[in-house]
Motif scaffolding. Structure first.
Motif, PDB file in Angstrom:
ATOM      1  N   PRO A 230      -2.139  10.572   8.130  1.00  0.00           N
ATOM      2  CA  PRO A 230      -3.360   9.755   8.127  1.00  0.00           C
ATOM      3  C   PRO A 230      -3.704   9.161   6.772  1.00  0.00           C
ATOM      4  O   PRO A 230      -4.036   7.975   6.674  1.00  0.00           O
ATOM      5  CB  PRO A 230      -4.440  10.746   8.588  1.00  0.00           C
ATOM      6  N   ARG A 231      -3.648   9.961   5.709  1.00  0.00           N
ATOM      7  CA  ARG A 231      -4.023   9.447   4.392  1.00  0.00           C
ATOM      8  C   ARG A 231      -3.025   8.404   3.913  1.00  0.00           C
ATOM      9  O   ARG A 231      -3.398   7.410   3.281  1.00  0.00           O
ATOM     10  CB  ARG A 231      -4.109  10.593   3.389  1.00  0.00           C
ATOM     11  N   THR A 232      -1.735   8.618   4.215  1.00  0.00           N
ATOM     12  CA  THR A 232      -0.718   7.647   3.824  1.00  0.00           C
ATOM     13  C   THR A 232      -0.873   6.363   4.603  1.00  0.00           C
ATOM     14  O   THR A 232      -0.712   5.266   4.063  1.00  0.00           O
ATOM     15  CB  THR A 232       0.685   8.236   4.037  1.00  0.00           C
ATOM     16  N   VAL A 233      -1.190   6.488   5.905  1.00  0.00           N
ATOM     17  CA  VAL A 233      -1.422   5.292   6.730  1.00  0.00           C
ATOM     18  C   VAL A 233      -2.538   4.450   6.135  1.00  0.00           C
ATOM     19  O   VAL A 233      -2.418   3.226   6.001  1.00  0.00           O
ATOM     20  CB  VAL A 233      -1.766   5.703   8.176  1.00  0.00           C
ATOM     21  N   MET A 234      -3.635   5.100   5.746  1.00  0.00           N
ATOM     22  CA  MET A 234      -4.768   4.366   5.211  1.00  0.00           C
ATOM     23  C   MET A 234      -4.395   3.664   3.914  1.00  0.00           C
ATOM     24  O   MET A 234      -4.669   2.472   3.735  1.00  0.00           O
ATOM     25  CB  MET A 234      -5.951   5.303   4.973  1.00  0.00           C
ATOM     26  N   SER A 235      -3.739   4.378   2.996  1.00  0.00           N
ATOM     27  CA  SER A 235      -3.406   3.799   1.690  1.00  0.00           C
ATOM     28  C   SER A 235      -2.372   2.684   1.830  1.00  0.00           C
ATOM     29  O   SER A 235      -2.526   1.603   1.241  1.00  0.00           O
ATOM     30  CB  SER A 235      -2.887   4.892   0.751  1.00  0.00           C
ATOM     31  N   LEU A 236      -1.299   2.959   2.602  1.00  0.00           N
ATOM     32  CA  LEU A 236      -0.260   1.939   2.749  1.00  0.00           C
ATOM     33  C   LEU A 236      -0.784   0.737   3.525  1.00  0.00           C
ATOM     34  O   LEU A 236      -0.379  -0.404   3.267  1.00  0.00           O
ATOM     35  CB  LEU A 236       0.958   2.544   3.453  1.00  0.00           C
ATOM     36  N   THR A 289      -3.709 -10.392 -14.487  1.00  0.00           N
ATOM     37  CA  THR A 289      -3.663  -9.441 -13.380  1.00  0.00           C
ATOM     38  C   THR A 289      -4.982  -9.468 -12.623  1.00  0.00           C
ATOM     39  O   THR A 289      -6.027  -9.144 -13.181  1.00  0.00           O
ATOM     40  CB  THR A 289      -3.399  -8.013 -13.893  1.00  0.00           C
ATOM     41  N   GLY A 290      -4.938  -9.884 -11.364  1.00  0.00           N
ATOM     42  CA  GLY A 290      -6.137  -9.964 -10.551  1.00  0.00           C
ATOM     43  C   GLY A 290      -6.487  -8.629  -9.916  1.00  0.00           C
ATOM     44  O   GLY A 290      -5.723  -7.653  -9.982  1.00  0.00           O
ATOM     45  N   TYR A 291      -7.655  -8.597  -9.256  1.00  0.00           N
ATOM     46  CA  TYR A 291      -8.095  -7.347  -8.632  1.00  0.00           C
ATOM     47  C   TYR A 291      -7.145  -6.915  -7.530  1.00  0.00           C
ATOM     48  O   TYR A 291      -6.869  -5.723  -7.372  1.00  0.00           O
ATOM     49  CB  TYR A 291      -9.501  -7.515  -8.063  1.00  0.00           C
ATOM     50  N   GLY A 292      -6.618  -7.889  -6.754  1.00  0.00           N
ATOM     51  CA  GLY A 292      -5.703  -7.544  -5.678  1.00  0.00           C
ATOM     52  C   GLY A 292      -4.460  -6.843  -6.198  1.00  0.00           C
ATOM     53  O   GLY A 292      -4.002  -5.851  -5.619  1.00  0.00           O
ATOM     54  N   THR A 293      -3.897  -7.344  -7.290  1.00  0.00           N
ATOM     55  CA  THR A 293      -2.719  -6.711  -7.897  1.00  0.00           C
ATOM     56  C   THR A 293      -3.065  -5.316  -8.405  1.00  0.00           C
ATOM     57  O   THR A 293      -2.297  -4.368  -8.219  1.00  0.00           O
ATOM     58  CB  THR A 293      -2.189  -7.577  -9.054  1.00  0.00           C
ATOM     59  N   SER A 298      -2.693   0.495  -8.163  1.00  0.00           N
ATOM     60  CA  SER A 298      -3.401   1.773  -8.243  1.00  0.00           C
ATOM     61  C   SER A 298      -3.264   2.567  -6.951  1.00  0.00           C
ATOM     62  O   SER A 298      -3.124   3.797  -6.975  1.00  0.00           O
ATOM     63  CB  SER A 298      -4.881   1.544  -8.566  1.00  0.00           C
ATOM     64  N   THR A 299      -3.288   1.892  -5.798  1.00  0.00           N
ATOM     65  CA  THR A 299      -3.159   2.591  -4.524  1.00  0.00           C
ATOM     66  C   THR A 299      -1.789   3.234  -4.390  1.00  0.00           C
ATOM     67  O   THR A 299      -1.662   4.394  -3.987  1.00  0.00           O
ATOM     68  CB  THR A 299      -3.399   1.623  -3.349  1.00  0.00           C
ATOM     69  N   VAL A 300      -0.737   2.491  -4.752  1.00  0.00           N
ATOM     70  CA  VAL A 300       0.619   3.045  -4.654  1.00  0.00           C
ATOM     71  C   VAL A 300       0.809   4.174  -5.665  1.00  0.00           C
ATOM     72  O   VAL A 300       1.358   5.226  -5.339  1.00  0.00           O
ATOM     73  CB  VAL A 300       1.670   1.937  -4.875  1.00  0.00           C
ATOM     74  N   SER A 301       0.324   3.979  -6.886  1.00  0.00           N
ATOM     75  CA  SER A 301       0.555   4.966  -7.938  1.00  0.00           C
ATOM     76  C   SER A 301      -0.252   6.231  -7.723  1.00  0.00           C
ATOM     77  O   SER A 301       0.291   7.341  -7.735  1.00  0.00           O
ATOM     78  CB  SER A 301       0.210   4.363  -9.309  1.00  0.00           C
ATOM     79  N   TYR A 302      -1.574   6.084  -7.524  1.00  0.00           N
ATOM     80  CA  TYR A 302      -2.458   7.241  -7.501  1.00  0.00           C
ATOM     81  C   TYR A 302      -2.628   7.838  -6.105  1.00  0.00           C
ATOM     82  O   TYR A 302      -2.667   9.053  -5.945  1.00  0.00           O
ATOM     83  CB  TYR A 302      -3.820   6.871  -8.089  1.00  0.00           C
ATOM     84  N   ASN A 303      -2.725   7.004  -5.089  1.00  0.00           N
ATOM     85  CA  ASN A 303      -2.931   7.525  -3.737  1.00  0.00           C
ATOM     86  C   ASN A 303      -1.634   8.001  -3.091  1.00  0.00           C
ATOM     87  O   ASN A 303      -1.618   9.000  -2.379  1.00  0.00           O
ATOM     88  CB  ASN A 303      -3.577   6.471  -2.839  1.00  0.00           C
ATOM     89  N   GLU A 320       8.619  -4.489  -3.995  1.00  0.00           N
ATOM     90  CA  GLU A 320       9.391  -3.296  -3.673  1.00  0.00           C
ATOM     91  C   GLU A 320       8.477  -2.087  -3.849  1.00  0.00           C
ATOM     92  O   GLU A 320       8.011  -1.809  -4.960  1.00  0.00           O
ATOM     93  CB  GLU A 320      10.604  -3.168  -4.579  1.00  0.00           C
ATOM     94  N   ILE A 321       8.195  -1.390  -2.751  1.00  0.00           N
ATOM     95  CA  ILE A 321       7.303  -0.226  -2.767  1.00  0.00           C
ATOM     96  C   ILE A 321       8.130   1.021  -2.486  1.00  0.00           C
ATOM     97  O   ILE A 321       8.889   1.071  -1.514  1.00  0.00           O
ATOM     98  CB  ILE A 321       6.193  -0.370  -1.711  1.00  0.00           C
ATOM     99  N   VAL A 322       7.989   2.025  -3.348  1.00  0.00           N
ATOM    100  CA  VAL A 322       8.727   3.278  -3.199  1.00  0.00           C
ATOM    101  C   VAL A 322       7.717   4.413  -3.097  1.00  0.00           C
ATOM    102  O   VAL A 322       6.880   4.595  -3.982  1.00  0.00           O
ATOM    103  CB  VAL A 322       9.686   3.520  -4.379  1.00  0.00           C
ATOM    104  N   VAL A 323       7.793   5.169  -1.996  1.00  0.00           N
ATOM    105  CA  VAL A 323       6.847   6.247  -1.743  1.00  0.00           C
ATOM    106  C   VAL A 323       7.621   7.545  -1.504  1.00  0.00           C
ATOM    107  O   VAL A 323       8.516   7.570  -0.654  1.00  0.00           O
ATOM    108  CB  VAL A 323       5.970   5.942  -0.510  1.00  0.00           C
ATOM    109  N   PRO A 324       7.312   8.623  -2.216  1.00  0.00           N
ATOM    110  CA  PRO A 324       7.988   9.908  -1.966  1.00  0.00           C
ATOM    111  C   PRO A 324       7.755  10.374  -0.537  1.00  0.00           C
ATOM    112  O   PRO A 324       6.668  10.193   0.021  1.00  0.00           O
ATOM    113  CB  PRO A 324       7.333  10.863  -2.973  1.00  0.00           C
TER     114      PRO A 324
END
Length: 332
Positions: A230-236, A289-293, A298-303, A320-324
């Protein structure tokens, strides 16, 4: 009253007073006019994980690893007794021994004395680390909501422009537009609602639903089954929504001939998701760097605990998005 009874009364009063002090949750110390520790509460020793013999009699500036050795703080505390002032919520952020990085708010006042001749001050410490983190998260959320509302209105405008009108009645156009708006609302709900696991393909399908009008403007290449919590679904979903919104406003989805192609694979215990746009307006890297970027990064890195690379070749934006897979788990 003999000496033994007087001693018993004094000791009882002292024990009771110390018990009252030790009941208070916030750490406290009593300092003399030279900022030496005369006494400390139990919560002080427990919070900072220190012992009495390394605290009592020591100067405040010598405690721990020098976390209170701040000239401005010393100046303010030095004015408390002679000038009858107070220090209110002086903020100190530091890597404290044993407890790590914390933010403490310090409040100091002259210790009350019936004759008004006190030469001691009471210093109270309040751990504001978690509260400040919540405040920052709340500010981020409000900023995100403002940003998303602005983007959402832009997307609605884009959907209205791109919904075909040739050869259609007004009712057909209305139904088509409302259908795409309904899919957009569904993807918005997906970004914020708590839910069970969802596959990567299903997440992409729901994200692209408002933009899929029977053409080939969005392509999801087959990939291995990967279930997202659930948390990954929301962030991604937030990240994919941002990418899709930008594509609809400025990129491939703003052109009827444009296309967004997404593929994913699992390598070295990580989910690799590749986003590629083509056929849209010429692309150039942004100058700022805009807010969207920032939101995407931040979402990919921290969440998600992952990484993201954004590239701006002239032929079309790529990401390119890499998620553990500790965050996203591959299906059996």
């Amino acid at each position: 009253m003999n000496m033994e009874e007087l001693y018993r009364i004094l000791r009882t009063g002292h024990v009771q007073t110390q018990g009252i002090v030790d009941t208070i949750a916030d750490p406290m110390v009593v300092l003399d006019s030279s900022l030496c520790v005369q006494n400390a509460s139990r919560s002080f020793f427990e919070t900072f994980q220190v012992f009495r013999d390394e605290t009592i009699g020591q100067r405040l500036t010598d405690l721990g690893n020098g976390q209170w050795n701040i000239p401005e703080l010393q100046r303010l505390l030095g004015d408390v007794i002679p000038k009858s002032t107070a220090v209110i919520n002086y903020e100190v952020t530091h890597d404290f021994p044993s407890i790590g990085r914390r933010t403490m708010l310090l409040t100091a006042r002259t210790l009350f004395h019936p004759d008004g001749a006190s030469h001691s001050l009471l210093l109270v410490f309040s751990d504001a680390t978690d509260r400040m983190a919540r405040d920052r998260a709340k500010d981020m959320l409000f900023g995100e909501l403002r940003h998303r509302m602005k983007n959402l209105l832009g997307v609605v405008q884009s959907l209205a422009r791109q919904t075909p009108i040739e050869g259609r009645t007004a009712e057909e156009y209305r139904d088509s537009l409302l259908g795409r708006l309904g899919a957009l609302i569904d993807s918005e709900d997906l970004a914020f609602a708590e839910q069970g696991e969802l596959g990567v393909e299903q997440l992409l399908e729901r994200t692209f639903a408002p933009y899929a009008s029977g053409g080939a403007n969005t392509v999801i290449e087959p990939g291995p089954p990967v279930q997202l919590g659930p948390r990954t679904v929301m962030s991604l979903s937030l990240v994919l929504h941002e990418l899709t919104t930008n594509a609809a406003k400025y990129g491939a989805l703003s052109d009827p001939e444009g296309q967004v192609r997404v593929r994913w694979q699992v390598e070295d215990g990580k989910l690799h998701l590749h986003w590629a746009e083509s056929g849209g307006p010429a692309v150039s890297a942004p100058t700022a760097t805009g807010y969207g970027t920032q939101l995407i990064q931040s979402t990919v890195s921290y969440n998600l605990g992952g990484t993201v690379e954004l590239d701006y070749p002239q032929g079309g934006f790529q990401a390119e998005i890499v998620v553990p897979l500790g965050t996203a788990s591959q299906s059996e």
